[in-house]
Structures are given as C-alpha cells and as structure tokens.
Design a protein around this motif. Sequence first.
Motif, PDB file in Angstrom:
ATOM      1  N   VAL A   1       0.806  -1.318   0.863  1.00  0.00           N
ATOM      2  CA  VAL A   1       0.122  -0.155   0.010  1.00  0.00           C
ATOM      3  C   VAL A   1       0.818   1.286   0.531  1.00  0.00           C
ATOM      4  N   PRO A   2       0.486   1.505  -0.949  1.00  0.00           N
ATOM      5  CA  PRO A   2       1.918   2.906  -0.636  1.00  0.00           C
ATOM      6  C   PRO A   2       1.486   4.006   0.512  1.00  0.00           C
ATOM      7  N   ALA A   3       2.613   4.401   0.885  1.00  0.00           N
ATOM      8  CA  ALA A   3       2.889   5.338   2.106  1.00  0.00           C
ATOM      9  C   ALA A   3       1.890   6.724   1.700  1.00  0.00           C
ATOM     10  N   GLY A   4       1.314   6.777   2.864  1.00  0.00           N
ATOM     11  CA  GLY A   4       0.121   7.682   3.178  1.00  0.00           C
ATOM     12  C   GLY A   4      -1.717   7.714   2.457  1.00  0.00           C
ATOM     13  N   THR A   5      -1.432   6.008   2.133  1.00  0.00           N
ATOM     14  CA  THR A   5      -2.629   6.207   1.547  1.00  0.00           C
ATOM     15  C   THR A   5      -3.382   6.001   2.989  1.00  0.00           C
ATOM     16  N   LYS A   6      -4.822   6.579   2.976  1.00  0.00           N
ATOM     17  CA  LYS A   6      -5.587   6.265   3.982  1.00  0.00           C
ATOM     18  C   LYS A   6      -6.773   4.615   3.459  1.00  0.00           C
ATOM     19  N   LEU A   7      -6.736   3.641   4.276  1.00  0.00           N
ATOM     20  CA  LEU A   7      -7.506   2.572   4.926  1.00  0.00           C
ATOM     21  C   LEU A   7      -8.782   3.038   4.405  1.00  0.00           C
ATOM     22  N   ALA A   8      -9.943   2.271   4.535  1.00  0.00           N
ATOM     23  CA  ALA A   8     -10.792   2.219   5.278  1.00  0.00           C
ATOM     24  C   ALA A   8     -11.388   1.752   6.240  1.00  0.00           C
ATOM     25  N   PRO A   9     -12.342   1.679   7.081  1.00  0.00           N
ATOM     26  CA  PRO A   9     -11.916   0.925   7.937  1.00  0.00           C
ATOM     27  C   PRO A   9     -12.881  -0.853   8.083  1.00  0.00           C
ATOM     28  N   GLU A  10     -13.449  -0.762   6.853  1.00  0.00           N
ATOM     29  CA  GLU A  10     -14.222  -1.950   6.410  1.00  0.00           C
ATOM     30  C   GLU A  10     -13.210  -2.261   5.364  1.00  0.00           C
ATOM     31  N   GLN A  11     -12.659  -2.996   5.379  1.00  0.00           N
ATOM     32  CA  GLN A  11     -11.669  -4.049   4.264  1.00  0.00           C
ATOM     33  C   GLN A  11     -12.686  -5.111   3.606  1.00  0.00           C
ATOM     34  N   VAL A  12     -13.423  -5.042   2.931  1.00  0.00           N
ATOM     35  CA  VAL A  12     -14.518  -5.768   1.652  1.00  0.00           C
ATOM     36  C   VAL A  12     -14.840  -5.383   0.122  1.00  0.00           C
ATOM     37  N   LEU A  13     -14.230  -6.537  -0.192  1.00  0.00           N
ATOM     38  CA  LEU A  13     -13.723  -6.413  -1.347  1.00  0.00           C
ATOM     39  C   LEU A  13     -15.709  -7.187  -1.949  1.00  0.00           C
ATOM     40  N   VAL A  14     -16.158  -6.855  -2.922  1.00  0.00           N
ATOM     41  CA  VAL A  14     -17.183  -7.745  -3.792  1.00  0.00           C
ATOM     42  C   VAL A  14     -17.179  -7.767  -5.592  1.00  0.00           C
ATOM     43  N   LYS A  15     -16.960  -8.922  -5.802  1.00  0.00           N
ATOM     44  CA  LYS A  15     -16.679  -8.659  -6.873  1.00  0.00           C
ATOM     45  C   LYS A  15     -17.902  -9.632  -7.941  1.00  0.00           C
ATOM     46  N   GLY A  16     -18.183  -9.071  -9.055  1.00  0.00           N
ATOM     47  CA  GLY A  16     -18.918  -9.733 -10.196  1.00  0.00           C
ATOM     48  C   GLY A  16     -18.284 -11.073 -10.578  1.00  0.00           C
ATOM     49  N   ASN A  17     -18.638 -12.361 -10.577  1.00  0.00           N
ATOM     50  CA  ASN A  17     -17.714 -13.285 -11.268  1.00  0.00           C
ATOM     51  C   ASN A  17     -18.953 -14.220 -12.800  1.00  0.00           C
TER      52      ASN A  17
ATOM     53  N   ASP B   1      -5.131 -11.838 -16.577  1.00  0.00           N
ATOM     54  CA  ASP B   1      -6.243 -11.550 -15.577  1.00  0.00           C
ATOM     55  C   ASP B   1      -6.302 -12.056 -14.573  1.00  0.00           C
ATOM     56  N   ASN B   2      -4.708 -12.749 -14.099  1.00  0.00           N
ATOM     57  CA  ASN B   2      -4.722 -13.034 -12.304  1.00  0.00           C
ATOM     58  C   ASN B   2      -5.149 -11.852 -11.391  1.00  0.00           C
ATOM     59  N   LEU B   3      -6.609 -12.405 -10.575  1.00  0.00           N
ATOM     60  CA  LEU B   3      -5.835 -11.362  -9.591  1.00  0.00           C
ATOM     61  C   LEU B   3      -6.162 -11.961  -8.260  1.00  0.00           C
ATOM     62  N   TYR B   4      -5.406 -11.236  -7.010  1.00  0.00           N
ATOM     63  CA  TYR B   4      -5.469 -11.804  -6.194  1.00  0.00           C
ATOM     64  C   TYR B   4      -6.268 -11.030  -4.963  1.00  0.00           C
ATOM     65  N   SER B   5      -6.987 -11.321  -5.019  1.00  0.00           N
ATOM     66  CA  SER B   5      -7.671 -10.500  -3.686  1.00  0.00           C
ATOM     67  C   SER B   5      -6.662  -9.880  -2.484  1.00  0.00           C
ATOM     68  N   LYS B   6      -5.284 -10.656  -1.911  1.00  0.00           N
ATOM     69  CA  LYS B   6      -4.822 -10.099  -0.822  1.00  0.00           C
ATOM     70  C   LYS B   6      -3.607  -9.343  -1.149  1.00  0.00           C
ATOM     71  N   ASP B   7      -3.879  -8.929  -2.607  1.00  0.00           N
ATOM     72  CA  ASP B   7      -3.084  -7.798  -3.175  1.00  0.00           C
ATOM     73  C   ASP B   7      -3.774  -7.020  -3.094  1.00  0.00           C
ATOM     74  N   MET B   8      -4.751  -6.753  -2.461  1.00  0.00           N
ATOM     75  CA  MET B   8      -5.346  -5.492  -3.296  1.00  0.00           C
ATOM     76  C   MET B   8      -6.323  -4.470  -1.697  1.00  0.00           C
ATOM     77  N   TYR B   9      -7.054  -3.598  -2.010  1.00  0.00           N
ATOM     78  CA  TYR B   9      -7.354  -2.168  -0.715  1.00  0.00           C
ATOM     79  C   TYR B   9      -8.160  -2.032  -0.924  1.00  0.00           C
ATOM     80  N   ILE B  10      -8.692  -1.808   0.094  1.00  0.00           N
ATOM     81  CA  ILE B  10      -9.890  -0.403  -0.035  1.00  0.00           C
ATOM     82  C   ILE B  10      -9.313   0.432   0.495  1.00  0.00           C
ATOM     83  N   ILE B  11      -9.588   1.596  -0.259  1.00  0.00           N
ATOM     84  CA  ILE B  11      -8.868   3.011   0.339  1.00  0.00           C
ATOM     85  C   ILE B  11     -10.224   4.000   0.798  1.00  0.00           C
ATOM     86  N   ALA B  12     -10.024   4.500   1.729  1.00  0.00           N
ATOM     87  CA  ALA B  12     -10.997   5.485   2.555  1.00  0.00           C
ATOM     88  C   ALA B  12     -11.823   6.088   1.553  1.00  0.00           C
ATOM     89  N   HIS B  13     -13.010   6.080   1.587  1.00  0.00           N
ATOM     90  CA  HIS B  13     -13.447   7.105   0.294  1.00  0.00           C
ATOM     91  C   HIS B  13     -15.440   7.614   1.253  1.00  0.00           C
TER      92      HIS B  13
END
Length: 537
Positions: free
Chosen positions: A26-42, A525-537
């Motif tokens: 996660v880049p330095a200075g990124t403010k993460l959202a308190p809820e780290q939830v990811l919803v994907k269409g599949n 198109d090999n995506l890994y959720s472990k590499d992603m994060y939710i930014i505060a919004h």
Amino acid sequence: MTHHKTMINTLLVAALFGGSVQAADVPAGTKLAPEQVLVKGNGSEPATLDPQKVEGVPESNILRDLFEGLVNSGPKGEVLPGVAESWETKDNKHYVFHLRKDAKWSNGEPVTAHDFVYAFQRAVDPKTASPYSWYLEMPTIVNATEIIAGKQPVDTLGVKASDDHTFEVQLEKAIPYFVSMLSHTTTYPVPKKAIEQFGDKWTQPGNMVSNGAYVLKTWVVNERIALERNKQYWNDGKTVINQVTYLPIQSTNAELSRYLAGEVDLTYTTPIERFKQLKKDYPSELQVTGLVSTYYYNYNFKHKPFDDVRVRTALSYAIDRDVIADKVMGQGQTPAYGLTPDYVDGFKPVAQPWSKLTQAERDAKAKALLTEAGFGPGKPLKFELLYNTDDNHKKVAVAVASMWKKLGVQVSLVNQEWKTYLETKKQGQFDVARAGWNADYNEASSMLDLMQTTHGNNDGKYSNADYDKLMVESRNQVDAEARNQLYVQAEAILAKDMPIIPIYQYVTPRMVKPYVGGYPANPLDNLYSKDMYIIAH
C-alpha cells in the motif's frame, strides 16, 4: 445486498484479526477504509471449487484466493514465489523447489512437499477425471501420459518429496518455461485428509481446508460465495482485504446496475451496448486490459459436414471480424485470424494470407466453397450454434448467424448455463460451439497446445499428426527463436485446416471502483484479492 450486514461481518473479521493491517504494497500516505470488504462480479455459478477438477475462469478466480501453488502470477504476469520461496534447475528437465517453512493450511497444519506430490498425482489419476490432466502431460512430466491412459500406476509420476520442504519434478524433455506454468489451479496443493474424510463434499464450507490468503466462509448456490481472511496464511500480515464476496451474475446489465448502485466493487465484464457511455461517464473506473486470450468457434469434427475443410473454411471466411470487433463488441477487441493473440509474450503471430483479403473477396470464396461442398439454395446447410448464457455471447452469435444467412446457411442458436454447456461440449453433443481460451501461462504454447489431438480441451476432436509433431518438437527447443519458428508453422497448419473460427482477441473491460487499490493490468487476468485494498472514501 445491503451494506449494513456486510459491515457487521467485516468488523467481526477485523476484530478476529486484531484490527487493520497496513500492507507492504500500500503506497505510503494511503488512508485505508475501516471496512476492508471487496465484492466482485464473477459471471457464472462455479461448476466446482476443487483445484484438480476446475476448467473455467469463474472457478479459477475464486481458487486463486483460496489456494496457493508453488508460484504466483505477478501484476504483469511475471512469476513470483508462492509456497516455493526458491527453485533451481540445471537442465530445464529436473526442477527442485524449496518450500517455505511457514506455509500452513487453514487448520494450522504445515503445507509440505508431500501435499504437492498428492495434488500432482491426483491431477493425472484417471479416477479424478480431471478436465486439466493434460496440463501435467504437456510439460512432459515423467509418466504423466501413461498414467492418464491407465497404463502406469499413479505413484510412478515424476514428482517426489525428498523431504518435507523439498519438492522435485522430473520432465522427459527440457521445458524452459515450466515454472511459469505452476501458478495454475491444477497444480495447487490440496488437503489429503479432508478429501479422504469428506469425499466430493470436501469443498463445502466447514469441510474445506485451504492454504491461500482466504478461507471459504459461505456458499449460497447462484447467489454468493463469501471468503474471509486465513489467519494461518504465511503472508497474512500483508493482506489487507478481510472479506471477499463473489457474485455469480450472468447478465452483464444486471451486474452493471449493481455496480452503479454501489453493491459491486469490481465487475466481471461490461455490457457491450453501454461501453461508450461508460467510457464517457466513468473514464477512470472503466479499466481495459489486453489479454492473452482468443474468442473463437469450435467445429465438431465428429458431426458432418464439419469434417469437410471446404465447409469449415467457408463459414470462417464469411465472418466479418472487423464488424464483430468494432461494432458488436467495440471495447478494444481486435479481429483474430489465428489462435495466438498479439498480446502473448515473446511471439508475434504472422498474418495469414486470407486475413489480407477484403470481406467481399472472402464472401465470394465462401460461396464458391459451399457450392463445391454440395450446399446451395436447394440444399441449405443447417446446424446448431451452441453458446453459454451471456448477453455478449448472444450478440456475437446473432451477428454471426446473420453473416452466415447471406450464404444461405440456416443456424439455430442454442444457449445453455455454464455448467451444462461445459458438459455438452465435453460429451461432443454440438455442431459448432462458442469457445474462448485464456492462456494458462504467458507463452504461445499455452494457446497452440489446445489443438493437439490429445488435449483435454480439444472439444471438436481435431487431429493433425504434423501439427502434433510440431508442438512436441517445440518442447524440445530451449531457444526461443527456434521455438517461435515452429509456432509460425503451427499457425499455418491451423489456417489451412480451419479446425476453429478465430473471431477476436479478448480484452478485459471491467468497471473498478476508484477506491479499490492494487488492481493490476495482468495480461492473464490473474487477480489476487490479497494484493488489493480499499481506500477510505
């Protein structure tokens, strides 16, 4: 879906994991959202979640979160360490993988080299009936072919655990790109105890033991699959997303509606007819990535008249690929005249002579070929075109059918749900069927192997001894340039035999919320959720 419920779950998960974790990527200075939830269409409901029984994209997407192989596919498709922290080979035939000591199953037990031996043997075991058993045969793992054919016992496969943390693979031929093949689901380790205890039900929530960044929490068929963080994962400290939900939404319009309503963070794809508007209205959210993947139609060689090359060539010539790519799709797809797409690493496909003809010239040749094959106004060619339920596939099928109609060809369109469609193709109960092939690793052989006689996904049963010979020869070539010359010859054979109708080269057009960080432009198109994060919004 209401967000209220999700938040409660997430807070519970966050509490379990001791609050939020700042990931290294996660880049330095990124403010993460308190809820780290990811919803994907599949896209579709997965046919299975058993790594050795999977063959489709919707299943693989979920398995990349639940399991981890020897290596992972990086953001640009590069090879990264997974359970193996290092590996070596002296001759590209004998590979030694050194497994990390802290790799664990979700039940806390260590992941060992024996688990990989078990998984590789299971993949080639005829009893497993793996649709991807050929995947271990292609790199010539010792005895794979004989075991798959039932001529050798499973334990003769060229894999061994020299100790708990050293896994060795012996190939019959030198395959320099072998390691890049090992991020594929078929090569994932699986939990022997759980499989022996629960049989086919081992993939159910509560029964499944996995070794990836996530564990299976709930599976409501045709509604959702929810995963949560795996506390035992060796790199859990760098995982940020606490919960991932996969939604099997077949309608691209329904999926987009849910995305726009804030119920989906990442879509599976986008509806064709709304692409231009989305590009205008949401330029930063519409992500289009080139893919090592081709959209094509398969002929069934066991059904007449598709054993006649004149018929196959005529139907292929009659398709105006520019219209399909630009007008029907129009999301950045490019016309395909061969099996290997331009996006593949290290190989530039050579344009086939027929691709340079105008559409009018191709149509004239198509008419002449059909007449020569005995079809015309008095005896029209009639057949069924099979595709899996999806708005975009339907649009392509309707457009192609109207192009064929100009030749006097009568086509009935047949659509089936994903699981049924896979089975119908496997059983050979089709005339012409929609297909698409995503490379399993970034090398031309991952596309071209598909047309080999023995390939498990050669649903049309095309067979050409010269082609097979070329592909076997390509595996003997350590030199990339020499290998590419063989690939050029292989494509030339396909252009002459026309076992398939290449239609367009895929791109991945996906809507991604601006607050989803770490979304890669991965050519596989090999995506890994472990590499992603939710930014505060």
